[in-house]
Design a protein around this motif. Structure first.
Motif, mmCIF file in Angstrom:
data_model
loop_
_atom_site.group_PDB
_atom_site.id
_atom_site.type_symbol
_atom_site.label_atom_id
_atom_site.label_comp_id
_atom_site.label_asym_id
_atom_site.label_seq_id
_atom_site.Cartn_x
_atom_site.Cartn_y
_atom_site.Cartn_z
ATOM 1 N N UNK A 31 0.857 -1.177 0.000
ATOM 2 C CA UNK A 31 0.000 0.000 0.000
ATOM 3 C C UNK A 31 0.896 1.230 0.000
ATOM 4 N N UNK A 32 0.546 2.217 -0.806
ATOM 5 C CA UNK A 32 1.322 3.442 -0.940
ATOM 6 C C UNK A 32 0.431 4.653 -0.751
ATOM 7 N N UNK A 33 0.963 5.679 -0.125
ATOM 8 C CA UNK A 33 0.276 6.959 -0.042
ATOM 9 C C UNK A 33 1.321 8.043 0.186
ATOM 10 N N UNK A 34 0.952 9.275 -0.064
ATOM 11 C CA UNK A 34 1.862 10.386 0.226
ATOM 12 C C UNK A 34 1.910 10.576 1.725
ATOM 13 N N UNK A 35 3.085 10.786 2.235
ATOM 14 C CA UNK A 35 3.249 10.972 3.661
ATOM 15 C C UNK A 35 3.532 12.422 4.009
ATOM 16 N N UNK A 41 11.442 22.464 3.190
ATOM 17 C CA UNK A 41 12.514 23.203 2.548
ATOM 18 C C UNK A 41 13.223 22.460 1.431
ATOM 19 N N UNK A 42 12.750 21.277 1.076
ATOM 20 C CA UNK A 42 13.393 20.467 0.041
ATOM 21 C C UNK A 42 12.555 20.464 -1.230
ATOM 22 N N UNK A 43 13.171 20.042 -2.329
ATOM 23 C CA UNK A 43 12.473 19.976 -3.606
ATOM 24 C C UNK A 43 11.470 18.816 -3.615
ATOM 25 N N UNK A 44 10.687 18.739 -4.694
ATOM 26 C CA UNK A 44 9.640 17.714 -4.770
ATOM 27 C C UNK A 44 10.200 16.297 -4.794
ATOM 28 N N UNK A 45 11.468 16.102 -5.164
ATOM 29 C CA UNK A 45 12.058 14.760 -5.125
ATOM 30 C C UNK A 45 12.148 14.228 -3.698
ATOM 31 N N UNK A 46 12.029 15.123 -2.736
ATOM 32 C CA UNK A 46 12.127 14.725 -1.336
ATOM 33 C C UNK A 46 10.763 14.525 -0.677
ATOM 34 N N UNK A 47 9.698 14.528 -1.493
ATOM 35 C CA UNK A 47 8.395 14.202 -0.940
ATOM 36 C C UNK A 47 8.461 12.763 -0.430
ATOM 37 N N UNK A 48 7.815 12.505 0.682
ATOM 38 C CA UNK A 48 7.874 11.179 1.282
ATOM 39 C C UNK A 48 6.668 10.338 0.885
ATOM 40 N N UNK A 49 6.944 9.082 0.576
ATOM 41 C CA UNK A 49 5.908 8.110 0.279
ATOM 42 C C UNK A 49 5.875 7.119 1.431
ATOM 43 N N UNK A 50 4.701 6.916 1.994
ATOM 44 C CA UNK A 50 4.518 5.910 3.046
ATOM 45 C C UNK A 50 4.168 4.591 2.370
ATOM 46 N N UNK A 51 4.834 3.533 2.787
ATOM 47 C CA UNK A 51 4.652 2.207 2.199
ATOM 48 C C UNK A 51 4.365 1.224 3.323
ATOM 49 N N UNK A 52 3.440 0.320 3.080
ATOM 50 C CA UNK A 52 3.218 -0.757 4.049
ATOM 51 C C UNK A 52 3.010 -2.061 3.297
ATOM 52 N N UNK A 53 3.343 -3.145 3.973
ATOM 53 C CA UNK A 53 3.137 -4.493 3.441
ATOM 54 C C UNK A 53 2.126 -5.164 4.358
ATOM 55 N N UNK A 54 1.078 -5.695 3.764
ATOM 56 C CA UNK A 54 0.026 -6.360 4.523
ATOM 57 C C UNK A 54 -0.009 -7.845 4.176
ATOM 58 N N UNK A 55 -0.100 -8.686 5.198
ATOM 59 C CA UNK A 55 -0.323 -10.117 5.011
ATOM 60 C C UNK A 55 -1.834 -10.301 4.946
ATOM 61 N N UNK A 56 -2.344 -10.613 3.772
ATOM 62 C CA UNK A 56 -3.795 -10.706 3.566
ATOM 63 C C UNK A 56 -4.396 -11.833 4.401
ATOM 64 N N UNK A 93 10.866 10.088 -2.780
ATOM 65 C CA UNK A 93 10.530 9.547 -4.093
ATOM 66 C C UNK A 93 11.734 9.017 -4.845
ATOM 67 N N UNK A 94 12.904 9.613 -4.669
ATOM 68 C CA UNK A 94 14.072 9.168 -5.435
ATOM 69 C C UNK A 94 14.569 7.784 -5.014
ATOM 70 N N UNK A 95 14.108 7.243 -3.916
ATOM 71 C CA UNK A 95 14.487 5.889 -3.489
ATOM 72 C C UNK A 95 13.439 4.840 -3.835
ATOM 73 N N UNK A 96 12.391 5.241 -4.540
ATOM 74 C CA UNK A 96 11.283 4.329 -4.806
ATOM 75 C C UNK A 96 11.702 3.091 -5.593
ATOM 76 N N UNK A 97 12.759 3.183 -6.371
ATOM 77 C CA UNK A 97 13.192 2.035 -7.180
ATOM 78 C C UNK A 97 13.586 0.835 -6.319
ATOM 79 N N UNK A 98 13.838 1.040 -5.049
ATOM 80 C CA UNK A 98 14.237 -0.051 -4.150
ATOM 81 C C UNK A 98 13.058 -0.722 -3.450
ATOM 82 N N UNK A 99 11.853 -0.201 -3.642
ATOM 83 C CA UNK A 99 10.697 -0.674 -2.874
ATOM 84 C C UNK A 99 10.407 -2.157 -3.079
#
Length: 101
Positions: free
Chosen positions: A42-46, A51-66, A79-85
């Motif tokens: 699950x992803x959402x904006x956090x 004072x940082x540019x838009x690349x530093x917007x934070x994304x909240x991520x969670x993993x759920x066991x259904x 956002x710039x680290x999203x490739x590792x998710x």
């Protein structure tokens, strides 16, 4: 940024990294974790780092066991680290499954 534009931006970021998401309640996106069909991401904006540019917007991520209806892990990244998710999520789920078995 308007709500719709921010949601579209989050969808675009996920799609760029091979994560096909669907909208869900609570203004988030969900996707099945590749290789682990019983787990969803699950992803959402956090927020943003002040004072940082838009690349530093934070994304909240969670993993759920259904099956067990529990949160396995939750974290925030710029956002710039999203490739590792995907790799991070798969490693966390593997460790979770080893722990509970």
């Amino acid at each position: 940024m308007t709500h719709l534009k921010s949601f579209q931006k989050l969808t675009a970021i996920a799609n760029e990294h091979g994560i096909i998401c669907q909208p869900a309640q609570n203004e988030c996106l969900i996707a099945t974790l590749p290789g682990y069909d019983d787990f969803i991401l699950a992803f959402t904006w956090s927020g943003a780092i002040e004072g940082q540019s838009s690349e530093h917007e934070l994304i909240a991520i969670s993993i759920q066991d259904i099956a067990k209806q529990v949160t396995v892990a939750a974290w925030q990244i710029p956002t710039y680290l999203f490739s590792s998710v995907l790799r991070q999520a798969q490693m966390l789920v593997k460790a979770h499954l080893e722990f509970i078995s």
